[in-house]
Design a protein around this motif. Structure first.
Motif, PDB file in Angstrom:
ATOM      1  N   MET A   1       0.847  -1.169   0.000  1.00 43.81           N
ATOM      2  CA  MET A   1       0.000   0.000   0.000  1.00 43.81           C
ATOM      3  C   MET A   1       0.898   1.239   0.000  1.00 43.81           C
ATOM      4  O   MET A   1       1.875   1.308   0.736  1.00 43.81           O
ATOM      5  CB  MET A   1      -0.898  -0.031   1.239  1.00 43.81           C
ATOM      6  N   THR A   2       0.537   2.199  -0.827  1.00 42.26           N
ATOM      7  CA  THR A   2       1.341   3.422  -0.927  1.00 42.26           C
ATOM      8  C   THR A   2       1.090   4.326   0.283  1.00 42.26           C
ATOM      9  O   THR A   2       0.096   4.169   1.001  1.00 42.26           O
ATOM     10  CB  THR A   2       0.996   4.210  -2.211  1.00 42.26           C
ATOM     11  N   GLU A   3       1.975   5.281   0.443  1.00 43.37           N
ATOM     12  CA  GLU A   3       1.828   6.246   1.527  1.00 43.37           C
ATOM     13  C   GLU A   3       0.532   7.041   1.386  1.00 43.37           C
ATOM     14  O   GLU A   3      -0.162   7.295   2.371  1.00 43.37           O
ATOM     15  CB  GLU A   3       3.033   7.199   1.531  1.00 43.37           C
ATOM     16  N   LYS A   4       0.184   7.397   0.153  1.00 45.39           N
ATOM     17  CA  LYS A   4      -1.057   8.160  -0.063  1.00 45.39           C
ATOM     18  C   LYS A   4      -2.286   7.310   0.249  1.00 45.39           C
ATOM     19  O   LYS A   4      -3.263   7.810   0.808  1.00 45.39           O
ATOM     20  CB  LYS A   4      -1.110   8.706  -1.482  1.00 45.39           C
ATOM     21  N   GLN A   5      -2.254   6.034  -0.111  1.00 47.41           N
ATOM     22  CA  GLN A   5      -3.376   5.153   0.214  1.00 47.41           C
ATOM     23  C   GLN A   5      -3.539   5.046   1.732  1.00 47.41           C
ATOM     24  O   GLN A   5      -4.659   5.063   2.244  1.00 47.41           O
ATOM     25  CB  GLN A   5      -3.164   3.761  -0.389  1.00 47.41           C
ATOM     26  N   GLU A   6      -2.419   4.942   2.437  1.00 46.94           N
ATOM     27  CA  GLU A   6      -2.469   4.884   3.898  1.00 46.94           C
ATOM     28  C   GLU A   6      -3.039   6.169   4.482  1.00 46.94           C
ATOM     29  O   GLU A   6      -3.831   6.125   5.425  1.00 46.94           O
ATOM     30  CB  GLU A   6      -1.073   4.609   4.467  1.00 46.94           C
ATOM     31  N   LYS A   7      -2.664   7.326   3.912  1.00 46.35           N
ATOM     32  CA  LYS A   7      -3.204   8.608   4.365  1.00 46.35           C
ATOM     33  C   LYS A   7      -4.708   8.679   4.125  1.00 46.35           C
ATOM     34  O   LYS A   7      -5.458   9.181   4.967  1.00 46.35           O
ATOM     35  CB  LYS A   7      -2.505   9.776   3.649  1.00 46.35           C
ATOM     36  N   ILE A   8      -5.139   8.182   2.975  1.00 44.70           N
ATOM     37  CA  ILE A   8      -6.572   8.185   2.652  1.00 44.70           C
ATOM     38  C   ILE A   8      -7.332   7.304   3.638  1.00 44.70           C
ATOM     39  O   ILE A   8      -8.374   7.712   4.177  1.00 44.70           O
ATOM     40  CB  ILE A   8      -6.814   7.721   1.195  1.00 44.70           C
ATOM     41  N   LEU A   9      -6.826   6.100   3.886  1.00 38.91           N
ATOM     42  CA  LEU A   9      -7.495   5.191   4.827  1.00 38.91           C
ATOM     43  C   LEU A   9      -7.521   5.771   6.243  1.00 38.91           C
ATOM     44  O   LEU A   9      -8.532   5.670   6.940  1.00 38.91           O
ATOM     45  CB  LEU A   9      -6.834   3.816   4.821  1.00 38.91           C
ATOM     46  N   ALA A  10      -6.421   6.371   6.660  1.00 37.16           N
ATOM     47  CA  ALA A  10      -6.366   6.970   8.001  1.00 37.16           C
ATOM     48  C   ALA A  10      -7.378   8.112   8.113  1.00 37.16           C
ATOM     49  O   ALA A  10      -8.082   8.240   9.125  1.00 37.16           O
ATOM     50  CB  ALA A  10      -4.956   7.471   8.301  1.00 37.16           C
ATOM     51  N   ALA A  11      -7.474   8.933   7.083  1.00 37.15           N
ATOM     52  CA  ALA A  11      -8.439  10.035   7.089  1.00 37.15           C
ATOM     53  C   ALA A  11      -9.867   9.500   7.101  1.00 37.15           C
ATOM     54  O   ALA A  11     -10.726  10.002   7.835  1.00 37.15           O
ATOM     55  CB  ALA A  11      -8.223  10.929   5.868  1.00 37.15           C
ATOM     56  N   ALA A  12     -10.125   8.475   6.293  1.00 38.37           N
ATOM     57  CA  ALA A  12     -11.463   7.884   6.252  1.00 38.37           C
ATOM     58  C   ALA A  12     -11.817   7.263   7.600  1.00 38.37           C
ATOM     59  O   ALA A  12     -12.930   7.458   8.106  1.00 38.37           O
ATOM     60  CB  ALA A  12     -11.551   6.844   5.139  1.00 38.37           C
ATOM     61  N   LEU A  13     -10.878   6.531   8.192  1.00 42.32           N
ATOM     62  CA  LEU A  13     -11.109   5.943   9.521  1.00 42.32           C
ATOM     63  C   LEU A  13     -11.496   7.020  10.529  1.00 42.32           C
ATOM     64  O   LEU A  13     -12.472   6.885  11.262  1.00 42.32           O
ATOM     65  CB  LEU A  13      -9.839   5.244  10.007  1.00 42.32           C
ATOM     66  N   SER A  14     -10.735   8.082  10.528  1.00 42.26           N
ATOM     67  CA  SER A  14     -10.961   9.174  11.463  1.00 42.26           C
ATOM     68  C   SER A  14     -12.326   9.822  11.235  1.00 42.26           C
ATOM     69  O   SER A  14     -13.111  10.003  12.175  1.00 42.26           O
ATOM     70  CB  SER A  14      -9.845  10.204  11.308  1.00 42.26           C
ATOM     71  N   LEU A  15     -12.638  10.147   9.997  1.00 43.72           N
ATOM     72  CA  LEU A  15     -13.912  10.809   9.685  1.00 43.72           C
ATOM     73  C   LEU A  15     -15.109   9.889   9.901  1.00 43.72           C
ATOM     74  O   LEU A  15     -16.143  10.322  10.412  1.00 43.72           O
ATOM     75  CB  LEU A  15     -13.899  11.346   8.254  1.00 43.72           C
ATOM     76  N   PHE A  16     -14.997   8.644   9.506  1.00 39.39           N
ATOM     77  CA  PHE A  16     -16.097   7.701   9.720  1.00 39.39           C
ATOM     78  C   PHE A  16     -16.379   7.563  11.212  1.00 39.39           C
ATOM     79  O   PHE A  16     -17.528   7.463  11.631  1.00 39.39           O
ATOM     80  CB  PHE A  16     -15.798   6.338   9.108  1.00 39.39           C
ATOM     81  N   ALA A  17     -15.317   7.547  12.026  1.00 42.32           N
ATOM     82  CA  ALA A  17     -15.485   7.438  13.473  1.00 42.32           C
ATOM     83  C   ALA A  17     -16.120   8.702  14.055  1.00 42.32           C
ATOM     84  O   ALA A  17     -16.969   8.633  14.939  1.00 42.32           O
ATOM     85  CB  ALA A  17     -14.150   7.166  14.145  1.00 42.32           C
ATOM     86  N   GLU A  18     -15.728   9.869  13.531  1.00 44.33           N
ATOM     87  CA  GLU A  18     -16.242  11.142  14.050  1.00 44.33           C
ATOM     88  C   GLU A  18     -17.653  11.437  13.572  1.00 44.33           C
ATOM     89  O   GLU A  18     -18.504  11.862  14.345  1.00 44.33           O
ATOM     90  CB  GLU A  18     -15.331  12.296  13.598  1.00 44.33           C
ATOM     91  N   GLU A  19     -17.891  11.250  12.268  1.00 44.86           N
ATOM     92  CA  GLU A  19     -19.136  11.704  11.662  1.00 44.86           C
ATOM     93  C   GLU A  19     -20.056  10.579  11.203  1.00 44.86           C
ATOM     94  O   GLU A  19     -21.193  10.835  10.830  1.00 44.86           O
ATOM     95  CB  GLU A  19     -18.818  12.602  10.463  1.00 44.86           C
ATOM     96  N   GLY A  20     -19.537   9.373  11.170  1.00 40.86           N
ATOM     97  CA  GLY A  20     -20.310   8.260  10.641  1.00 40.86           C
ATOM     98  C   GLY A  20     -20.038   8.079   9.154  1.00 40.86           C
ATOM     99  O   GLY A  20     -19.638   9.017   8.459  1.00 40.86           O
ATOM    100  N   TYR A  21     -20.261   6.875   8.681  1.00 41.31           N
ATOM    101  CA  TYR A  21     -20.007   6.555   7.278  1.00 41.31           C
ATOM    102  C   TYR A  21     -20.914   7.358   6.356  1.00 41.31           C
ATOM    103  O   TYR A  21     -20.468   7.967   5.390  1.00 41.31           O
ATOM    104  CB  TYR A  21     -20.196   5.055   7.040  1.00 41.31           C
ATOM    105  N   ARG A  22     -22.205   7.356   6.641  1.00 42.12           N
ATOM    106  CA  ARG A  22     -23.181   8.006   5.750  1.00 42.12           C
ATOM    107  C   ARG A  22     -22.974   9.512   5.656  1.00 42.12           C
ATOM    108  O   ARG A  22     -23.251  10.107   4.623  1.00 42.12           O
ATOM    109  CB  ARG A  22     -24.590   7.674   6.209  1.00 42.12           C
ATOM    110  N   SER A  23     -22.488  10.131   6.736  1.00 38.94           N
ATOM    111  CA  SER A  23     -22.321  11.592   6.756  1.00 38.94           C
ATOM    112  C   SER A  23     -20.981  12.057   6.199  1.00 38.94           C
ATOM    113  O   SER A  23     -20.759  13.260   6.069  1.00 38.94           O
ATOM    114  CB  SER A  23     -22.459  12.114   8.189  1.00 38.94           C
TER     115      SER A  23
END
Length: 175
Positions: free
Chosen positions: A1-23
């Motif tokens: 996995m590239t560094e950018k893919q890891e950054k994207i996943l980390a950001a998604a994890l963080s946002l999904f946890a904060e705001e929920g997947y649907r939001s």
């Protein structure tokens, strides 16, 4: 996995946890990851693909957590290691955040990845069978359910006494 893919996943994890997947929109994920939205689509296809990558990451993490338990042959050690797994995980803040998201996704999207625990469930059934429990399948299922509930309480309930609960389970199963 590239560094950018890891950054994207980390950001998604963080946002999904904060705001929920649907939001959470892919544009929010891109902004948090400091990448273009197009890069998300190129690597993951769409938001569902991003979610699938996160779920897959959860499955890989579960396999790593359960590997030692599955390889253990002494029945009481299998049960003890399984009961202590949450204590081991609770000492890592990143791991707690990761599993919190996994639980949140499970509830928000009403999905339960039973296959994640099949191998450890088989190890527990074998352990309970060798220890001559009357209903080893039901005992394994009960312990899995208890640990799921304990993890939920640990994640959501402030001041939950994890150590006391784990010690009680170890005494109950004499491990």
């Amino acid at each position: 996995m590239t560094e950018k893919q890891e950054k994207i996943l980390a950001a998604a994890l963080s946002l999904f946890a904060e705001e929920g997947y649907r939001s959470t929109s892919t544009s929010k994920v891109a902004k948090r990851a400091e990448v273009s939205e197009g890069l998300i689509f190129r690597h993951f296809g769409n938001k569902d693909g991003l979610l699938e990558a996160i779920i897959q990451l959860g499955e890989e993490q579960a396999k790593l957590l359960f590997a030692d338990i599955i390889m253990t042959t002494e029945p009481k050690e299998v049960i003890r290691k399984f009961i202590e797994i949450i204590t081991k995980t609770s000492q890592n803040k990143e791991a707690i955040a990761f599993w919190k998201l996994q639980f949140k996704i499970k509830w928000e999207l009403e999905i339960y990845g039973k296959h994640k625990t099949e191998a450890v469930e088989q190890a527990l059934v074998k352990a309970f069978s060798e220890l001559r429990y009357l209903q080893p399948e039901k005992e394994a299922n009960l312990l899995l359910t208890l640990m799921d509930g304990i993890a939920t309480r640990f994640i959501l309930q402030e001041n939950f006494d994890l150590d006391e609960t784990i010690e009680f389970l170890k005494q109950k199963y004499k491990v």
